[in-house]
Design a protein around this motif. Sequence first.
Motif, PDB file in Angstrom:
ATOM      1  N   TRP A  85       0.842  -1.222  -0.080  1.00  0.00           N
ATOM      2  CA  TRP A  85      -0.205  -0.475  -0.112  1.00  0.00           C
ATOM      3  C   TRP A  85       0.806   1.769   0.593  1.00  0.00           C
ATOM      4  CZ3 TRP A  85      -5.415  -0.163  -0.551  1.00  0.00           C
ATOM      5  CH2 TRP A  85      -5.681  -1.567  -0.316  1.00  0.00           C
ATOM      6  N   GLY A  86       0.209   2.077  -0.163  1.00  0.00           N
ATOM      7  CA  GLY A  86       1.061   3.893  -0.300  1.00  0.00           C
ATOM      8  C   GLY A  86       1.062   3.762   1.119  1.00  0.00           C
ATOM      9  N   GLU A  87       0.084   3.792   2.004  1.00  0.00           N
ATOM     10  CA  GLU A  87       0.804   3.899   3.527  1.00  0.00           C
ATOM     11  C   GLU A  87      -0.912   2.302   3.600  1.00  0.00           C
ATOM     12  OE1 GLU A  87       0.598   7.373   5.395  1.00  0.00           O
ATOM     13  OE2 GLU A  87      -1.639   7.174   6.063  1.00  0.00           O
ATOM     14  N   LEU A  88      -0.269   1.672   4.428  1.00  0.00           N
ATOM     15  CA  LEU A  88      -1.007   1.400   5.853  1.00  0.00           C
ATOM     16  C   LEU A  88      -1.504   1.930   7.233  1.00  0.00           C
ATOM     17  CD1 LEU A  88      -3.115  -1.487   5.698  1.00  0.00           C
ATOM     18  CD2 LEU A  88      -0.573  -2.841   6.236  1.00  0.00           C
ATOM     19  N   ALA A  89      -2.262   1.562   7.588  1.00  0.00           N
ATOM     20  CA  ALA A  89      -2.175   2.298   8.988  1.00  0.00           C
ATOM     21  C   ALA A  89      -3.338   1.770   9.794  1.00  0.00           C
ATOM     22  CB  ALA A  89      -3.410   3.312   8.803  1.00  0.00           C
ATOM     23  N   VAL A  90      -3.232   1.305  11.136  1.00  0.00           N
ATOM     24  CA  VAL A  90      -4.527   0.857  12.015  1.00  0.00           C
ATOM     25  C   VAL A  90      -5.215   1.703  12.714  1.00  0.00           C
ATOM     26  CG1 VAL A  90      -3.485  -1.122  11.734  1.00  0.00           C
ATOM     27  CG2 VAL A  90      -2.603  -0.425  13.218  1.00  0.00           C
TER      28      VAL A  90
END
Length: 298
Positions: free
Chosen positions: A17-22
């Motif tokens: 992903w370009g960015e993977l946040a939780v």
Amino acid sequence: MSGPVRTPVTVLPDEEWGELAVKDETQQKSGAFKYRGTFHRTAGLAPGTRIVAASTGNHASGLALASAERGLHLTVYVPQTIPQAKLARIAGAGAHPVLVEGGFDDCELAARRAAEQTGALFVHSFDDDQVIEGHRSLFRECAEQNGVPDVVFVPVGGGGLVTAALREWGGRVRVIGVEYEQAPALALSLRAGRRITLDSAAGMPEGLLVRRIGQIAFDAAQQYGLEVVTVSDADLRASMHRLWNQARIRAEGAGAAALAAALHRGDRSLKALCVVSGGNIDASVWQNWSSGPERVTV
């Protein structure tokens, strides 16, 4: 009375992903996102009000805490198989848990019967507008903390949380609902064009074991054309393992479902967010499911 805490958003190392946040709701009061809805739902109730509810655990935990803070009297009907971690939270907050043989539907039937017989207020776990409105704070926080994502993965049991996501972000963020492959009530209902009731719903992630999606969630899913995907036991195991090793997040099965789905479908041009909905899991179960090689089925 301070209300829900502002839980952290953590960006995971990821190349897909370009960015993977939780969004880590394991750090919420009661250990799960459900406290947001129950805090909002109980606002304005007079001290001493008697309420009843049915839950697989997290709604009961959140409602027990909110009830204790507002001086309410809660009786909650839960499955006999409820994890001890959740049962301890419910009893520890001063609520009265009643163990029921069977699943969520059996608990709901018992709770509604008790409400009719005693005049207590029944507070639904997910099919309640005020509860859903309380959950919307989660997505407002995410926008303030890390911006609005391109896509958000949200676990689906009865559908309250994904409905909150659709109400807050529907039409501008791609919302993906994530169900357990052995309890795909929403996916099958959308395919049928009406709410269906599963013959059974069994497995480790008790928070996703709902045989019939809520009416409010079904209507919202139809209105927004919600995309729904399912995850397997192997997916959940890999997600729990990754959450712990990369972010030290101790997620329960339902809490790991969103990330489990995101690990299948990366897009380097997009910013993704996964809601880790809760962490109320018995230690022995968590150690068993979070251990082993990180793997995801395709």
